[in-house]
Design a protein around this motif. Sequence first.
Motif, PDB file in Angstrom:
ATOM      1  N   LEU A   1     157.624 -23.433  62.966  1.00 52.47           N
ATOM      2  CA  LEU A   1     157.370 -24.713  63.877  1.00 52.47           C
ATOM      3  C   LEU A   1     156.715 -24.328  64.894  1.00 52.47           C
ATOM      4  CD1 LEU A   1     160.829 -26.377  63.148  1.00 52.47           C
ATOM      5  CD2 LEU A   1     158.507 -27.164  62.549  1.00 52.47           C
ATOM      6  N   THR A   2     157.164 -23.191  65.883  1.00 56.96           N
ATOM      7  CA  THR A   2     156.671 -23.002  66.862  1.00 56.96           C
ATOM      8  C   THR A   2     155.187 -22.576  66.990  1.00 56.96           C
ATOM      9  OG1 THR A   2     158.823 -21.764  67.618  1.00 56.96           O
ATOM     10  CG2 THR A   2     156.596 -21.050  68.952  1.00 56.96           C
ATOM     11  N   LEU A   3     154.642 -21.793  65.978  1.00 58.72           N
ATOM     12  CA  LEU A   3     153.238 -21.486  65.708  1.00 58.72           C
ATOM     13  C   LEU A   3     152.394 -22.734  65.594  1.00 58.72           C
ATOM     14  CD1 LEU A   3     153.543 -18.005  63.910  1.00 58.72           C
ATOM     15  CD2 LEU A   3     153.071 -18.564  66.428  1.00 58.72           C
ATOM     16  N   ILE A   4     152.868 -23.804  64.633  1.00 59.70           N
ATOM     17  CA  ILE A   4     152.228 -24.700  64.300  1.00 59.70           C
ATOM     18  C   ILE A   4     152.099 -25.751  65.254  1.00 59.70           C
ATOM     19  CG2 ILE A   4     152.002 -26.924  62.652  1.00 59.70           C
ATOM     20  CD1 ILE A   4     153.582 -24.859  60.733  1.00 59.70           C
ATOM     21  N   SER A   5     153.364 -26.100  66.068  1.00 55.83           N
ATOM     22  CA  SER A   5     153.527 -27.107  67.145  1.00 55.83           C
ATOM     23  C   SER A   5     152.431 -26.471  68.307  1.00 55.83           C
ATOM     24  CB  SER A   5     154.790 -27.295  67.554  1.00 55.83           C
ATOM     25  OG  SER A   5     154.856 -28.019  68.510  1.00 55.83           O
ATOM     26  N   PHE A   6     152.669 -25.171  68.692  1.00 58.14           N
ATOM     27  CA  PHE A   6     151.848 -24.642  69.862  1.00 58.14           C
ATOM     28  C   PHE A   6     150.326 -24.547  69.537  1.00 58.14           C
ATOM     29  CE2 PHE A   6     150.373 -21.000  72.278  1.00 58.14           C
ATOM     30  CZ  PHE A   6     150.533 -21.532  73.595  1.00 58.14           C
ATOM     31  N   GLY A   7     149.954 -24.365  68.418  1.00 55.31           N
ATOM     32  CA  GLY A   7     148.515 -24.531  68.098  1.00 55.31           C
ATOM     33  C   GLY A   7     148.127 -26.020  68.138  1.00 55.31           C
TER      34      GLY A   7
ATOM     35  N   THR B   1     145.582 -31.178  73.375  1.00 50.35           N
ATOM     36  CA  THR B   1     145.548 -31.385  74.958  1.00 50.35           C
ATOM     37  C   THR B   1     144.107 -30.929  75.296  1.00 50.35           C
ATOM     38  OG1 THR B   1     147.834 -30.113  75.173  1.00 50.35           O
ATOM     39  CG2 THR B   1     146.302 -30.121  77.130  1.00 50.35           C
ATOM     40  N   GLU B   2     143.347 -30.451  74.770  1.00 56.36           N
ATOM     41  CA  GLU B   2     141.928 -30.290  74.823  1.00 56.36           C
ATOM     42  C   GLU B   2     141.045 -31.601  74.560  1.00 56.36           C
ATOM     43  OE1 GLU B   2     139.971 -27.843  76.216  1.00 56.36           O
ATOM     44  OE2 GLU B   2     141.848 -27.015  76.860  1.00 56.36           O
ATOM     45  N   VAL B   3     141.432 -32.075  73.326  1.00 60.47           N
ATOM     46  CA  VAL B   3     140.910 -33.414  73.049  1.00 60.47           C
ATOM     47  C   VAL B   3     141.213 -34.867  73.625  1.00 60.47           C
ATOM     48  CG1 VAL B   3     139.860 -32.243  70.855  1.00 60.47           C
ATOM     49  CG2 VAL B   3     141.996 -33.509  70.764  1.00 60.47           C
TER      50      VAL B   3
ATOM     51  N   THR C   1     155.284 -36.064  70.201  1.00 64.51           N
ATOM     52  CA  THR C   1     156.452 -35.304  70.162  1.00 64.51           C
ATOM     53  C   THR C   1     156.068 -34.154  69.404  1.00 64.51           C
ATOM     54  OG1 THR C   1     157.783 -37.179  69.458  1.00 64.51           O
ATOM     55  CG2 THR C   1     158.612 -35.296  68.827  1.00 64.51           C
ATOM     56  N   ARG C   2     154.937 -33.936  68.543  1.00 65.37           N
ATOM     57  CA  ARG C   2     154.782 -32.786  67.878  1.00 65.37           C
ATOM     58  C   ARG C   2     154.083 -31.806  68.711  1.00 65.37           C
ATOM     59  NH1 ARG C   2     150.920 -36.514  64.042  1.00 65.37           N
ATOM     60  NH2 ARG C   2     150.477 -37.188  66.356  1.00 65.37           N
ATOM     61  N   THR C   3     153.548 -32.000  69.910  1.00 65.71           N
ATOM     62  CA  THR C   3     153.143 -31.252  70.727  1.00 65.71           C
ATOM     63  C   THR C   3     154.300 -30.447  71.673  1.00 65.71           C
ATOM     64  OG1 THR C   3     152.656 -32.578  72.804  1.00 65.71           O
ATOM     65  CG2 THR C   3     150.888 -32.577  71.239  1.00 65.71           C
ATOM     66  N   ARG C   4     155.384 -31.066  71.581  1.00 65.70           N
ATOM     67  CA  ARG C   4     156.725 -30.439  72.398  1.00 65.70           C
ATOM     68  C   ARG C   4     157.447 -29.566  71.396  1.00 65.70           C
ATOM     69  NH1 ARG C   4     155.626 -31.393  77.981  1.00 65.70           N
ATOM     70  NH2 ARG C   4     154.602 -33.145  78.210  1.00 65.70           N
ATOM     71  N   VAL C   5     157.488 -29.722  70.052  1.00 67.23           N
ATOM     72  CA  VAL C   5     158.480 -29.127  69.177  1.00 67.23           C
ATOM     73  C   VAL C   5     158.620 -27.544  69.477  1.00 67.23           C
ATOM     74  CG1 VAL C   5     158.843 -28.652  66.835  1.00 67.23           C
ATOM     75  CG2 VAL C   5     158.159 -30.975  67.130  1.00 67.23           C
ATOM     76  N   TRP C   6     157.429 -26.889  69.664  1.00 69.23           N
ATOM     77  CA  TRP C   6     157.428 -25.657  69.819  1.00 69.23           C
ATOM     78  C   TRP C   6     158.419 -25.175  70.960  1.00 69.23           C
ATOM     79  CZ3 TRP C   6     155.692 -22.883  74.408  1.00 69.23           C
ATOM     80  CH2 TRP C   6     154.892 -23.806  75.318  1.00 69.23           C
ATOM     81  N   GLU C   7     158.449 -25.883  72.158  1.00 70.35           N
ATOM     82  CA  GLU C   7     159.424 -25.768  73.178  1.00 70.35           C
ATOM     83  C   GLU C   7     160.835 -25.660  72.845  1.00 70.35           C
ATOM     84  OE1 GLU C   7     158.227 -27.515  76.932  1.00 70.35           O
ATOM     85  OE2 GLU C   7     156.444 -28.408  75.708  1.00 70.35           O
TER      86      GLU C   7
ATOM     87  N   VAL D   1     149.259 -28.503  86.235  1.00 69.54           N
ATOM     88  CA  VAL D   1     150.369 -28.881  85.419  1.00 69.54           C
ATOM     89  C   VAL D   1     150.002 -30.247  84.719  1.00 69.54           C
ATOM     90  CG1 VAL D   1     152.976 -29.218  85.175  1.00 69.54           C
ATOM     91  CG2 VAL D   1     152.022 -27.435  86.499  1.00 69.54           C
ATOM     92  N   GLY D   2     149.358 -31.047  85.570  1.00 65.88           N
ATOM     93  CA  GLY D   2     149.015 -32.258  84.991  1.00 65.88           C
ATOM     94  C   GLY D   2     147.711 -32.542  84.069  1.00 65.88           C
ATOM     95  N   GLY D   3     146.793 -32.181  84.436  1.00 68.97           N
ATOM     96  CA  GLY D   3     145.375 -32.431  83.691  1.00 68.97           C
ATOM     97  C   GLY D   3     145.440 -31.534  82.321  1.00 68.97           C
ATOM     98  N   ARG D   4     146.060 -30.234  82.329  1.00 68.14           N
ATOM     99  CA  ARG D   4     146.131 -29.537  81.211  1.00 68.14           C
ATOM    100  C   ARG D   4     147.424 -29.139  80.468  1.00 68.14           C
ATOM    101  NH1 ARG D   4     144.207 -24.481  84.985  1.00 68.14           N
ATOM    102  NH2 ARG D   4     144.457 -23.142  82.904  1.00 68.14           N
ATOM    103  N   PHE D   5     148.349 -30.021  80.727  1.00 73.40           N
ATOM    104  CA  PHE D   5     149.801 -29.983  79.929  1.00 73.40           C
ATOM    105  C   PHE D   5     149.766 -30.856  78.756  1.00 73.40           C
ATOM    106  CE2 PHE D   5     153.911 -28.771  81.451  1.00 73.40           C
ATOM    107  CZ  PHE D   5     153.547 -27.532  81.976  1.00 73.40           C
ATOM    108  N   PRO D   6     150.267 -30.515  77.632  1.00 66.37           N
ATOM    109  CA  PRO D   6     151.332 -29.458  77.607  1.00 66.37           C
ATOM    110  C   PRO D   6     150.818 -28.525  76.735  1.00 66.37           C
ATOM    111  CG  PRO D   6     151.630 -31.080  75.923  1.00 66.37           C
ATOM    112  CD  PRO D   6     150.574 -31.666  76.670  1.00 66.37           C
ATOM    113  N   GLY D   7     149.501 -27.968  76.960  1.00 64.00           N
ATOM    114  CA  GLY D   7     148.632 -26.910  76.021  1.00 64.00           C
ATOM    115  C   GLY D   7     149.460 -25.523  76.372  1.00 64.00           C
ATOM    116  N   TYR D   8     148.647 -24.581  76.455  1.00 65.60           N
ATOM    117  CA  TYR D   8     149.123 -23.289  76.738  1.00 65.60           C
ATOM    118  C   TYR D   8     149.741 -22.999  78.099  1.00 65.60           C
ATOM    119  CZ  TYR D   8     144.782 -22.638  79.273  1.00 65.60           C
ATOM    120  OH  TYR D   8     143.810 -22.940  80.106  1.00 65.60           O
ATOM    121  N   VAL D   9     149.428 -23.931  78.927  1.00 71.99           N
ATOM    122  CA  VAL D   9     149.739 -23.824  80.472  1.00 71.99           C
ATOM    123  C   VAL D   9     151.355 -24.226  80.441  1.00 71.99           C
ATOM    124  CG1 VAL D   9     149.657 -25.010  82.797  1.00 71.99           C
ATOM    125  CG2 VAL D   9     147.658 -24.632  81.403  1.00 71.99           C
ATOM    126  N   ALA D  10     151.995 -24.856  79.554  1.00 63.29           N
ATOM    127  CA  ALA D  10     153.456 -25.303  79.517  1.00 63.29           C
ATOM    128  C   ALA D  10     154.083 -23.908  79.159  1.00 63.29           C
ATOM    129  CB  ALA D  10     153.733 -26.049  78.316  1.00 63.29           C
TER     130      ALA D  10
END
Length: 673
Positions: free
Chosen positions: A187-193, A199-201, A210-216, A257-266
């Motif tokens: 779950l961590t690897l899939i959600s983080f990816g 976040t980029e697109v 929700t799916r972009t936060r599961v890894w946390e 933290v704003g424009g690049r969240f929640p990608g790798y910056v999180a």
Amino acid sequence: MMKSNSELDLQKKRFRPEIEGLRIVAALLVAIYHIWMQRVSGGVDVFFVVSGFLITASLLSKVDKDGTVNFFDFILGLAKRLFPAAFTVLLTIVIASYFILPEVQWTQTIKEVFASILYYENWQLAMTNTDYLDQTNAKSPVQHFWAMSIQGQFYVIWFFIIMIALWTSQRLKREIRKTLFVILTALTLISFGYSIYLTEVNQPWAYFDTRTRVWEFALGGLLFLFITRIRLPFWMSGVAGWLGLIALVSCGLLLDVGGRFPGYVALWPVVAAILVLAAGENPTRFGVEKFLGSRPMRKLGGYSYGLYLWHWPIVAFYYVVMGTTEIPVIHGILIILVSFGLSWMVTNIIEKPIRGIKGKRNYRPKVATALLMMAVPVLVANTVWSSSINNDINESTKASAQDFPGAMAIEKGLELSYDRNTELQPSPANLDGDVADTYEIGCHHEEGQADLPVCEYGELENPQYEVILVGGSHVVPWLGTLNTFAEDEGIKIYNITKISCRFNGEGVGEEMAPDCRDWNQMAKEKVIELDADLIITNTDLGTPANPEVEPERVELYRELEAHDVEIFGIRNNPRPLFDMSLCADSRNADNEECMVSADEYVPQPSKWSRVEDKPSNVTEYDYSEYFCPDGSCPAIIGNTIVYFDGFHMSNSYAESMGPIVREDLIEKLESLE
């Protein structure tokens, strides 16, 4: 050093006092950054990690004790902790919003209250294209419930993950923690990816997904599985803990933290929380856990949930009442103190009695009844409020069209002032829905869409003329204008539009969608291919910050000239640098910001008329006088609200422009015959 696997298997849930201190630090960061910096702190990400840690501990503890987890007891236990404070805040918001918020925000607030009650506020914000980080947006007093919604969804998801891990481990005859480790790692690897990609697109959507936060949450669960195996040297534990706290506090200051969240910056706040928790497992004399786990911090930590819930609606109402988006230091401190006070009251007067309901006999009915008594007033109040708005909307639609002349009030020289008790078109409460129907039927090019949507309107069978409406969101409202006479005049309309994009050939400029360049190329090719009689588009941007027409736009029109494409160019409507729709509320009518100057926003001569060596295929039509009569640009003209948001023309006002544009367009089309 690490403990053995057997010790891992015997790991038990236990009280971690430093977590209470970590919670209050995270909650204070959220409040401080919201109040004074109007940006994201990373504190919510800490809540997600801590939630993953604690709920994994709680569920595994129940499995160790009972061999399973009862779903209803699990949900009731969560509801006892979450619902009393949340429902009290929501009821307060509904009542206060009715008296404080501008009417144009009512419908949005009602929808979001329902979404918050049912824990899907994050999806509600995502679907309405809310940019949580856009300071120009009118802030909903329940907008912060997006995080609570993700957390609530996570708790339910985690129950099923634990049950899947339990079922799998029983079938494979292996310890549940080992199975859970595999699941959480995946779950961590899939959600983080996925988080990095989305976040980029599409960062605004990624923020609420929700799916972009599961890894946390999953990392918090993994930490629980391994934390008792982690053994840090004395010096390393002290450094790690304080480093984690410092990193957390500085996160929003050092990073975008704003424009690049929640990608790798999180990863920054997530790793910071993990360092603090790891240090807490290896206590030292002067470690951060001594500070966070101290009695004052533990006490304050007990009110962190309430602080988070209360501070934001107070901030949102402050903005409206004070007519500002900046909060002085002393006022901000008072907001935090009031939030703490309200949190203390709700915790001790409402929450604790409900959480104290125990015992085996009639336990579930008592808890369910108590929680229902909390939820019903919110649902009833919000439903009654919604019904009253619908009644007002129905009444306004029954009124005669003569009561809402809109732009024709200027054309006919009618009185432009209005009685504040007069009905408006549309109803202010329904203003956000007063848009061209292209928004509802998928006529706009979506992010990453490979093909080019082209919708057709007007006379479709035997058209005498064909026109193409092409451009971004400022072109779209003119479809409402064209539709008022297209069939009568035998005009077929092709709609080629993309939100957050300009038809300037290059797709460049501020606030443009990432694939705007690709859309421009497709749109240009389609315009040439259709070979219509005329294209209708804007000639400029409409903001004082852009005093000249972009060179790219001029070059595009020149290229179209080579293909014999004639352009009916409309000067963009004024684009105030604030939410103009709020000026439609009678309480804001005298606000200084609402006195928009025509000299500033639509200076003469127009930007296009000042272009040297203009392409000969462009005829500009300047309708500024219908937006800014008598030197100012009001929010209401002819009892019709001009803008449905900050600076986009409402469909009602666009339709009132029909007779004016009709004359110009037909004259232009006839001249081309």
